[in-house]
Design an enzyme around this catalytic site. Structure first.
Site, PDB file in Angstrom:
ATOM      1  N   GLU A  46     -46.616 -55.762  22.434  1.00  0.00           N
ATOM      2  CA  GLU A  46     -47.975 -55.271  22.187  1.00  0.00           C
ATOM      3  C   GLU A  46     -48.838 -56.398  21.602  1.00  0.00           C
ATOM      4  O   GLU A  46     -48.408 -57.123  20.691  1.00  0.00           O
ATOM      5  CB  GLU A  46     -47.861 -54.113  21.198  1.00  0.00           C
ATOM      6  CG  GLU A  46     -49.144 -53.494  20.725  1.00  0.00           C
ATOM      7  CD  GLU A  46     -48.892 -52.373  19.716  1.00  0.00           C
ATOM      8  OE1 GLU A  46     -49.830 -51.621  19.444  1.00  0.00           O
ATOM      9  OE2 GLU A  46     -47.744 -52.271  19.195  1.00  0.00           O
ATOM     10  N   LYS A 115     -53.413 -47.918  24.856  1.00  0.00           N
ATOM     11  CA  LYS A 115     -52.573 -47.174  23.911  1.00  0.00           C
ATOM     12  C   LYS A 115     -53.260 -45.855  23.584  1.00  0.00           C
ATOM     13  O   LYS A 115     -54.449 -45.819  23.250  1.00  0.00           O
ATOM     14  CB  LYS A 115     -52.390 -48.017  22.642  1.00  0.00           C
ATOM     15  CG  LYS A 115     -51.416 -47.442  21.619  1.00  0.00           C
ATOM     16  CD  LYS A 115     -51.189 -48.449  20.491  1.00  0.00           C
ATOM     17  CE  LYS A 115     -50.150 -47.966  19.505  1.00  0.00           C
ATOM     18  NZ  LYS A 115     -49.875 -48.990  18.468  1.00  0.00           N
ATOM     19  N   TYR A 121     -51.531 -44.538   9.374  1.00  0.00           N
ATOM     20  CA  TYR A 121     -50.769 -44.041   8.230  1.00  0.00           C
ATOM     21  C   TYR A 121     -49.856 -45.150   7.729  1.00  0.00           C
ATOM     22  O   TYR A 121     -49.582 -46.128   8.435  1.00  0.00           O
ATOM     23  CB  TYR A 121     -49.955 -42.803   8.608  1.00  0.00           C
ATOM     24  CG  TYR A 121     -48.946 -43.035   9.714  1.00  0.00           C
ATOM     25  CD1 TYR A 121     -47.664 -43.486   9.435  1.00  0.00           C
ATOM     26  CD2 TYR A 121     -49.289 -42.808  11.045  1.00  0.00           C
ATOM     27  CE1 TYR A 121     -46.743 -43.717  10.447  1.00  0.00           C
ATOM     28  CE2 TYR A 121     -48.380 -43.028  12.071  1.00  0.00           C
ATOM     29  CZ  TYR A 121     -47.107 -43.478  11.760  1.00  0.00           C
ATOM     30  OH  TYR A 121     -46.190 -43.699  12.764  1.00  0.00           O
ATOM     31  N   CYS A 170     -46.103 -48.757  22.033  1.00  0.00           N
ATOM     32  CA  CYS A 170     -45.599 -48.579  20.675  1.00  0.00           C
ATOM     33  C   CYS A 170     -45.643 -47.140  20.162  1.00  0.00           C
ATOM     34  O   CYS A 170     -44.793 -46.330  20.506  1.00  0.00           O
ATOM     35  CB  CYS A 170     -46.342 -49.510  19.725  1.00  0.00           C
ATOM     36  SG  CYS A 170     -45.420 -49.782  18.174  1.00  0.00           S
ATOM     37  N   SER A 197     -43.287 -53.171  16.402  1.00  0.00           N
ATOM     38  CA  SER A 197     -42.671 -52.280  15.419  1.00  0.00           C
ATOM     39  C   SER A 197     -42.059 -53.122  14.317  1.00  0.00           C
ATOM     40  O   SER A 197     -41.107 -53.866  14.541  1.00  0.00           O
ATOM     41  CB  SER A 197     -41.594 -51.430  16.110  1.00  0.00           C
ATOM     42  OG  SER A 197     -40.998 -50.542  15.199  1.00  0.00           O
ATOM     43  N   GLY A 354       6.847 -34.586  34.267  1.00  0.00           N
ATOM     44  CA  GLY A 354       5.744 -35.461  34.640  1.00  0.00           C
ATOM     45  C   GLY A 354       4.539 -35.281  33.736  1.00  0.00           C
ATOM     46  O   GLY A 354       4.514 -34.404  32.856  1.00  0.00           O
ATOM     47  N   ASP A 356       1.275 -34.252  34.263  1.00  0.00           N
ATOM     48  CA  ASP A 356       0.418 -33.073  34.336  1.00  0.00           C
ATOM     49  C   ASP A 356       1.046 -31.854  33.668  1.00  0.00           C
ATOM     50  O   ASP A 356       0.389 -31.144  32.894  1.00  0.00           O
ATOM     51  CB  ASP A 356       0.085 -32.757  35.797  1.00  0.00           C
ATOM     52  CG  ASP A 356      -0.886 -33.760  36.399  1.00  0.00           C
ATOM     53  OD1 ASP A 356      -1.517 -34.514  35.643  1.00  0.00           O
ATOM     54  OD2 ASP A 356      -1.009 -33.796  37.640  1.00  0.00           O
ATOM     55  N   THR A 460      -0.960 -26.618  36.357  1.00  0.00           N
ATOM     56  CA  THR A 460      -0.752 -27.984  35.858  1.00  0.00           C
ATOM     57  C   THR A 460      -1.567 -29.037  36.601  1.00  0.00           C
ATOM     58  O   THR A 460      -1.750 -30.141  36.094  1.00  0.00           O
ATOM     59  CB  THR A 460       0.742 -28.362  35.955  1.00  0.00           C
ATOM     60  OG1 THR A 460       1.138 -28.326  37.334  1.00  0.00           O
ATOM     61  CG2 THR A 460       1.601 -27.387  35.162  1.00  0.00           C
ATOM     62  N   GLU A 465      -6.034 -34.859  41.639  1.00  0.00           N
ATOM     63  CA  GLU A 465      -5.223 -34.285  42.710  1.00  0.00           C
ATOM     64  C   GLU A 465      -6.041 -33.291  43.530  1.00  0.00           C
ATOM     65  O   GLU A 465      -5.924 -33.237  44.758  1.00  0.00           O
ATOM     66  CB  GLU A 465      -3.992 -33.593  42.121  1.00  0.00           C
ATOM     67  CG  GLU A 465      -2.993 -34.556  41.508  1.00  0.00           C
ATOM     68  CD  GLU A 465      -1.785 -33.855  40.920  1.00  0.00           C
ATOM     69  OE1 GLU A 465      -0.764 -34.530  40.695  1.00  0.00           O
ATOM     70  OE2 GLU A 465      -1.867 -32.627  40.689  1.00  0.00           O
ATOM     71  N   TYR A 473      -0.878 -26.246  49.203  1.00  0.00           N
ATOM     72  CA  TYR A 473      -1.666 -25.009  49.286  1.00  0.00           C
ATOM     73  C   TYR A 473      -0.765 -23.810  49.013  1.00  0.00           C
ATOM     74  O   TYR A 473       0.286 -23.636  49.633  1.00  0.00           O
ATOM     75  CB  TYR A 473      -2.296 -24.900  50.678  1.00  0.00           C
ATOM     76  CG  TYR A 473      -3.357 -23.830  50.791  1.00  0.00           C
ATOM     77  CD1 TYR A 473      -4.664 -24.087  50.414  1.00  0.00           C
ATOM     78  CD2 TYR A 473      -3.040 -22.561  51.268  1.00  0.00           C
ATOM     79  CE1 TYR A 473      -5.648 -23.119  50.518  1.00  0.00           C
ATOM     80  CE2 TYR A 473      -4.005 -21.582  51.373  1.00  0.00           C
ATOM     81  CZ  TYR A 473      -5.308 -21.871  51.000  1.00  0.00           C
ATOM     82  OH  TYR A 473      -6.280 -20.900  51.094  1.00  0.00           O
ATOM     83  N   LYS A 597      -8.900 -26.321  49.996  1.00  0.00           N
ATOM     84  CA  LYS A 597      -8.031 -26.040  48.856  1.00  0.00           C
ATOM     85  C   LYS A 597      -8.844 -25.785  47.595  1.00  0.00           C
ATOM     86  O   LYS A 597      -8.498 -24.934  46.768  1.00  0.00           O
ATOM     87  CB  LYS A 597      -7.061 -27.197  48.624  1.00  0.00           C
ATOM     88  CG  LYS A 597      -6.048 -27.402  49.739  1.00  0.00           C
ATOM     89  CD  LYS A 597      -5.120 -28.568  49.432  1.00  0.00           C
ATOM     90  CE  LYS A 597      -4.130 -28.807  50.567  1.00  0.00           C
ATOM     91  NZ  LYS A 597      -3.242 -29.969  50.324  1.00  0.00           N
TER      92      LYS A 597
END
Length: 637
Positions: A46, A115, A121, A170, A197, A354, A356, A460, A465, A473, A597
């Site tokens: 700025e 702007k 303030y 800003c 800033s 395993g 899973d 599981t 997968e 299936y 699936k």
């Protein structure tokens, strides 16, 4: 810029207050560096042509006129350069002074963005010098050129599909209703902010949070360039805190007090894909915007951005641990609700030794602890058959005992052999019927045991997968609640590791570490010399690659060519390009072919931003063609 990437820069030159000539020369030097690095959108702070801290010098006509003259020289300097440049200066219009961002490209001043919110303030007293900006677009004359002036300006190019740039300055970011909200709803995908800033204790954290949240809320890129060294330190100090963010993630930020320029590769196409997904991201037509065209050469951006090879797994240890705990809670509380609803008091789960089934058993144990149900009500069933090895069998048995579940062993060799005899399947033919017959026999046993015990069969199978359709299936594909359905394979491993590290039981930890060290396998083919003969990743490819493909296809909507490009960067040195391409082709083939699936999946909890549930994130027809995707993959060879 191909495939939606555009390199952006947030640049803080070292200036001298009120010395416009010096500042202009410093900006030129910074531009040269940014051009050299390939930046196409370059943002300066700025009021950088004069300095933000000029005070009442802003009321001096000499300063205002010289700033404008320097701006024109800068515009000339951009001639022949392929970038859109934003610089800040004071600009007089209709007897009022405005704090503006000038937009330069290829020798032209394309627009002036004022702007909107003028702070008066605390340490700020801009209202003493500047008028609030105008949203409605008008025009001003600079020499013999008519230049649009107003907040509602959008800068558009055909070089990158979807790249539309808008600007705020800003304080505009810090207010309840920032101009960028309207800009984004009007189509802006990249917001730039020219800022000055100052630094106070803790302000940098809040500033970063504002930029991150703005980019997330607006689903946009955000480039924040802030004033730094050279500004007056009479009462304030400026740290040059430059930040570049994309959809809630900070891609780059400067170390404060160094005047460091930062660069990043913004992915515009990712933003467009995310907005397409969000039915609540609605464009508004409350006020007209003026679209200002600019040109860029369409070329491939040299990417400096890093892409994690495991997008589902946080690289930071503490963040990863937090993620693991959260996922385990989602899984166990999801299952808890199912038990409260059905009134069941028991669980049936097939344990193979395993990853899973181990994770599913751990989740079930947590759930039963939450419900104050005895762990012995968990029936852990191991069903050895032709492919079972001593290692996985031992791990399954030890795990059930260590967790306090009830172990039941049912050898299915005889049942499967009888079934094969019934259908005329030779035990010597190790084809898909040979494999799936075992998986379906196991599922039948689990389902019948659940009926017998008034229990639920806990699924599981994991999300990876399911994405590849690497499930039988109506075999391991089916359950009464699939606790792992939202967890990718790369994350399963970390969840089990997290449990091992935090369980506080050495015996259990040792078992879990052994499971982690076991190759992923469905164990449906006879072992060779007692060793697993069927390794999943040798058949379908590395899961870390498939999870990477899955994330960028489903979460980001990327085309195969872009997924391949990112994979080459992420897995450089790990996989040859030909190998990545080979598995990418298989991924798309299986993903489309195996949707049937996923269309009939049992219930299971979503845990992350990617899911394949047919009732949730993936409403995809089972007979959708993969031709478009596979055609592009073939073109990559």
């Amino acid at each position: 810029m191909k495939q939606g990437f555009v390199k952006v820069a947030a640049v803080t030159p070292k200036i001298k207050v009120a010395d416009t000539h010096y500042n202009g020369e410093q900006i030129k030097l910074c531009l040269e560096e940014a051009y050299e690095k390939g930046a196409k959108i370059i943002v300066f702070p700025e009021l950088c042509l004069t300095g933000y801290t000029c005070g009442d010098l802003f009321l001096q006509e000499l300063l205002i006129e010289d700033a404008l003259q320097t701006l024109k020289e800068l515009a000339d300097y951009t001639d022949g350069h392929d970038a859109l440049v934003f610089v800040g200066l004071p600009f007089e219009k209709d007897g009022k002074l405005y704090n503006v961002a000038a937009v330069l490209q290829d020798g032209m001043i394309l627009g002036l963005v004022p702007k909107m919110y003028i702070p008066t303030y605390a340490e700020f007293y801009e209202g003493r010098h500047f008028a609030p900006g105008e949203a409605e677009v008008s025009t001003v004359w600079i020499d013999d050129e008519e230049v649009p002036f107003g907040s509602r300006l959008l800068f558009e190019t055909d070089a990158v599909k979807g790249l539309t740039v808008a600007c705020e300055i800003c304080e505009d970011l810090w207010v309840p209703n920032p101009p960028a909200t309207g800009h984004a709803l009007a189509g802006a995908t990249l917001i730039v902010n020219l800022s000055a800033s100052n630094e106070t204790i803790g302000k940098d954290v809040y500033r970063e949070m504002l930029v991150k949240s703005a980019s997330a809320r607006l689903v946009a890129g955000y480039v924040y360039a802030s004033a730094g060294e050279g500004e007056s330190t009479q009462d304030l100090v400026f740290g040059g805190h430059n930040i570049i963010a994309e959809n809630g993630t900070v891609l780059a930020q400067a170390k404060r007090f160094t005047n460091e320029s930062v660069y990043a590769d913004i992915d515009i196409h990712r933003m467009r894909a995310e907005r397409r997904r969000m039915s609540t991201f609605l464009r508004e037509n409350e006020a007209p915007y003026l679209a200002v065209p600019f040109t860029l050469q369409c070329e491939e951006t040299k990417l400096e951005r890093k892409f994690d090879c495991m997008p589902f797994v946080p690289s930071n240890q503490s963040e990863r641990d937090k993620r693991c705990e959260e996922i385990l809670s989602i899984q166990s509380y999801g299952l808890k609700k199912r038990y409260e609803h059905t009134g069941c008091k028991k669980a049936v789960i097939g344990v193979s030794g395993g990853l899973d089934s181990t994770l599913a058993l751990l989740v079930t144990v947590r759930t039963f602890d939450l419900l104050a149900l005895p762990r012995e009500n968990i029936l852990a069933v191991t069903m050895p058959c032709f492919g079972t090895t001593d290692r996985t069998y031992d791990n399954a048995c030890k795990l059930a005992h260590a967790l306090g579940a009830t172990l039941q062993e049912i050898n299915i060799k005889e049942a499967v052999s009888v079934h094969f005899a019934d259908i005329g399947q030779s035990l010597d033919v190790h084809d898909v019927t040979y494999e799936n017959g075992q998986a379906r026999e196991r599922t039948q046993i689990l389902m019948d045991l659940a009926n017998k015990e008034n229990a639920l069969v806990i699924g599981t199978g994991d999300m990876s997968e399911l994405a590849l359709g690497f499930a039988t299936y109506n075999g391991d594909h089916m359950s009464m609640y699939g606790v792992n359905a939202g967890v990718p394979k790369t994350l399963v491993r970390h969840l089990v590791r997290f449990y091992a590290d935090t369980c506080g039981e050495e015996e259990l930890k040792e078992i879990l570490l052994n499971v982690l060290d076991t190759p992923v396998s469905p164990e449906l083919l006879p072992p060779v010399d007692g060793v697993i003969a069927q390794k999943t990743e040798e058949l379908v490819g590395p899961y870390e690659l498939h999870d990477f493909f899955l994330y960028y296809m489903l979460r980001c909507g990327f085309e195969p060519a872009k997924v391949y490009r990112l994979a080459k960067l992420a897995f450089a040195g790990q996989y040859a390009e030909e190998e990545i391409l080979k598995w990418l082709k298989l991924f798309y083939k299986r993903f489309f072919a195996q949707q049937f699936k996923r269309s009939c999946l049992p219930d299971g909890p979503k845990v992350g931003s990617v899911a394949v549930s047919p009732r949730g994130d993936l409403r995809m027809p089972s007979d959708a063609s993969a031709a478009l995707w596979l055609k592009q993959v073939e073109e990559l060879y």
